[in-house]
Design an enzyme around this catalytic site. Structure first.
Site, PDB file in Angstrom:
ATOM      1  N   GLY A  71       0.796  -1.217   0.000  1.00 40.19           N
ATOM      2  CA  GLY A  71       0.000   0.000   0.000  1.00 40.19           C
ATOM      3  C   GLY A  71       0.829   1.266   0.000  1.00 40.19           C
ATOM      4  O   GLY A  71       0.469   2.256  -0.641  1.00 40.19           O
ATOM      5  N   ASN A 150      -7.547   3.655   9.530  1.00 42.21           N
ATOM      6  CA  ASN A 150      -6.899   2.442  10.015  1.00 42.21           C
ATOM      7  C   ASN A 150      -6.916   2.320  11.534  1.00 42.21           C
ATOM      8  O   ASN A 150      -6.731   1.227  12.074  1.00 42.21           O
ATOM      9  CB  ASN A 150      -5.454   2.372   9.507  1.00 42.21           C
ATOM     10  CG  ASN A 150      -4.665   3.625   9.819  1.00 42.21           C
ATOM     11  OD1 ASN A 150      -5.052   4.720   9.440  1.00 42.21           O
ATOM     12  ND2 ASN A 150      -3.549   3.480  10.508  1.00 42.21           N
ATOM     13  N   GLN A 178      -7.464  -0.328   4.270  1.00 42.25           N
ATOM     14  CA  GLN A 178      -8.227  -0.959   5.347  1.00 42.25           C
ATOM     15  C   GLN A 178      -9.626  -1.379   4.910  1.00 42.25           C
ATOM     16  O   GLN A 178     -10.245  -2.244   5.539  1.00 42.25           O
ATOM     17  CB  GLN A 178      -8.327  -0.014   6.548  1.00 42.25           C
ATOM     18  CG  GLN A 178      -7.038   0.182   7.295  1.00 42.25           C
ATOM     19  CD  GLN A 178      -6.537  -1.077   7.979  1.00 42.25           C
ATOM     20  OE1 GLN A 178      -7.262  -2.037   8.185  1.00 42.25           O
ATOM     21  NE2 GLN A 178      -5.257  -1.081   8.339  1.00 42.25           N
ATOM     22  N   GLY A 199      -2.168  -6.657   0.121  1.00 42.24           N
ATOM     23  CA  GLY A 199      -2.571  -8.032   0.371  1.00 42.24           C
ATOM     24  C   GLY A 199      -2.638  -8.416   1.826  1.00 42.24           C
ATOM     25  O   GLY A 199      -3.535  -9.150   2.254  1.00 42.24           O
ATOM     26  N   HIS A 200      -1.711  -7.921   2.643  1.00 46.46           N
ATOM     27  CA  HIS A 200      -1.615  -8.445   4.000  1.00 46.46           C
ATOM     28  C   HIS A 200      -2.702  -7.924   4.939  1.00 46.46           C
ATOM     29  O   HIS A 200      -2.798  -8.377   6.080  1.00 46.46           O
ATOM     30  CB  HIS A 200      -0.214  -8.199   4.587  1.00 46.46           C
ATOM     31  CG  HIS A 200       0.054  -6.785   5.012  1.00 46.46           C
ATOM     32  ND1 HIS A 200       0.092  -6.402   6.329  1.00 46.46           N
ATOM     33  CD2 HIS A 200       0.323  -5.673   4.294  1.00 46.46           C
ATOM     34  CE1 HIS A 200       0.370  -5.117   6.414  1.00 46.46           C
ATOM     35  NE2 HIS A 200       0.523  -4.657   5.189  1.00 46.46           N
ATOM     36  N   THR A 236      11.018  -7.325 -11.685  1.00 47.98           N
ATOM     37  CA  THR A 236      10.351  -8.607 -11.913  1.00 47.98           C
ATOM     38  C   THR A 236       9.225  -8.791 -10.910  1.00 47.98           C
ATOM     39  O   THR A 236       9.416  -8.607  -9.709  1.00 47.98           O
ATOM     40  CB  THR A 236      11.359  -9.765 -11.789  1.00 47.98           C
ATOM     41  OG1 THR A 236      12.419  -9.552 -12.726  1.00 47.98           O
ATOM     42  CG2 THR A 236      10.685 -11.094 -12.060  1.00 47.98           C
ATOM     43  N   CYS A 324       2.995   0.827  12.199  1.00 47.26           N
ATOM     44  CA  CYS A 324       4.231   1.531  11.857  1.00 47.26           C
ATOM     45  C   CYS A 324       4.648   2.493  12.965  1.00 47.26           C
ATOM     46  O   CYS A 324       5.754   3.034  12.942  1.00 47.26           O
ATOM     47  CB  CYS A 324       4.068   2.288  10.532  1.00 47.26           C
ATOM     48  SG  CYS A 324       2.628   3.338  10.442  1.00 47.26           S
TER      49      CYS A 324
END
Length: 382
Positions: A71, A150, A178, A199-200, A236, A324
């Protein structure tokens, strides 16, 4: 009872189906998706399917999804794309309660000549749309406002924000990290220019995210190099991460409303239990539309650090604010912007649930919490 995980707004557990899909990809689709042989082709097909699955979560064309490392990168990419597209526009708008991956690049741009407007929030965490509308100027390059906070879970009306920005001919970026997988997001209905996911936060692995960019919206590479991701994001691709992300999105779609109902019932039971059993407790954002999984509660004259440690010693994981800032002893910038009183500000817990939590876990938590709050208050008084 085993350990209890109530910090799902920080990150979520990865279910067996997603783990198996990622492991299978690492075994069978390990090729470079840019390579012109069967191994590369297999990886490319896996990546294409993951893009379609991710797009389905927000009802968007797969071609408008750009995979990123998460994100934060997606937020930065959106902001820098907007200012690069209109270098003559030197005004930016965001809110005082955004994630640092929006606030810090905005501050960085401010130090380089941009004027930044930080919109305030009301004490309940809501946003005054009239204030937003009046803040937009002819030289505004971008408005960046999140879908759901969040920390408090307060949801903002992104459809209305989108309409205001479109009427004012200004680009709108929405940090939906979120919100994705918890609330319905429909890019077929919402004229959002940029939207970010990761994703997490929805039961996939860390290290994978996505930026949605509406057709016709300017996008500039943040990472330069080769031509991956339609030439918009060099490097990649994380194919296994994308595969897990895509499957997690696909799994979220059919049961989104069912899971939201389950989570809301647990959240409401938790909030009722707290307010009945513990005096001088306030639910931040209460009365506003909120994420069904999020409780942000402040206890008068307590210390959140001590509460978190006591709960951790008993096998229960919660947080005070964004992960964070987990080592930051300063009060939450979100609650400060909401005007939470000093005697409540330092005693805040963020309890964030997932569909894998149970009502039995809530009851176990409620059986422990009142004593810990009382103990913390005695320590606070000393």
């Amino acid at each position: 009872m085993n350990t209890i995980y109530f910090d799902n707004n920080a990150t979520t557990p990865v279910p067996p189906e997603v783990r198996r899909a990622m492991l299978d990809c690492l075994e069978k689709n390990f090729g470079n998706p840019s390579s012109n042989h069967r191994f590369g082709e297999s990886a490319r097909h896996a990546l294409d399917l993951a893009r379609e699955q991710t797009a389905s979560l927000i009802n968007a064309p797969a071609s408008r999804i750009i995979f990123t490392s998460g994100g934060s990168e997606a937020n930065n990419m959106a902001l820098m794309s907007a200012v690069s597209a209109h270098p003559e526009k030197k005004h930016l708008i965001t809110s005082a309660v955004e994630h640092d991956s929006v606030l810090k690049p905005m501050r960085w741009l401010e130090m380089r000549g941009y004027e930044l407007t930080l919109l305030p929030v009301r004490p309940d965490g809501s946003l005054d749309l009239a204030t937003l509308s009046s803040a937009i100027r002819p030289d505004t390059a971008m408005v960046s406002l999140m879908a759901a906070n969040n920390e408090t879970g307060v949801i903002w009306p992104i459809d209305e924000i989108s309409r205001i920005c479109r009427e004012k001919n200004v680009l709108y970026h929405c940090d939906a990290v979120q919100c994705a997988g918890k609330e319905v997001l429909d890019m077929g209905e919402s004229p959002v220019n940029y939207l970010t996911m990761t994703g997490h936060k929805l039961h996939s692995a860390k290290g994978i995210g996505a930026l949605y960019a509406q057709r016709g919206t300017p996008v500039s590479p943040l990472i330069l190099g080769a031509g991956q991701e339609q030439g918009l994001r060099a490097g990649t691709e994380n194919v296994a991460g994308a595969v897990g992300f895509g499957l997690a999105c696909e799994m979220a779609v059919p049961k989104l409303l069912e899971n939201r109902t389950k989570l809301r019932a647990m959240r409401d039971h938790l909030e009722q239990g707290i307010t009945v059993a513990i005096p001088d407790a306030r639910i931040n954002g209460q009365g506003q539309p909120r994420l069904a999984n999020t409780v942000n509660v402040s206890f008068k004259h307590t210390a959140s650090g001590a509460l978190i440690q006591e709960l951790d010693d008993r096998g229960i994981a919660v947080s005070a604010h964004a992960a964070c800032h987990s080592g930051d002893l300063n009060p939450s910038h979100v609650l400060t912007a909401m005007g939470v009183e000093e005697e409540y500000l330092h005693g805040t817990l963020r309890i964030s649930l997932s569909r894998y939590n149970t009502m039995a876990e809530i009851d176990h938590f409620l059986a422990i919490l009142p004593e810990l709050v009382t103990r913390s208050r005695h320590g606070f008084a000393k």
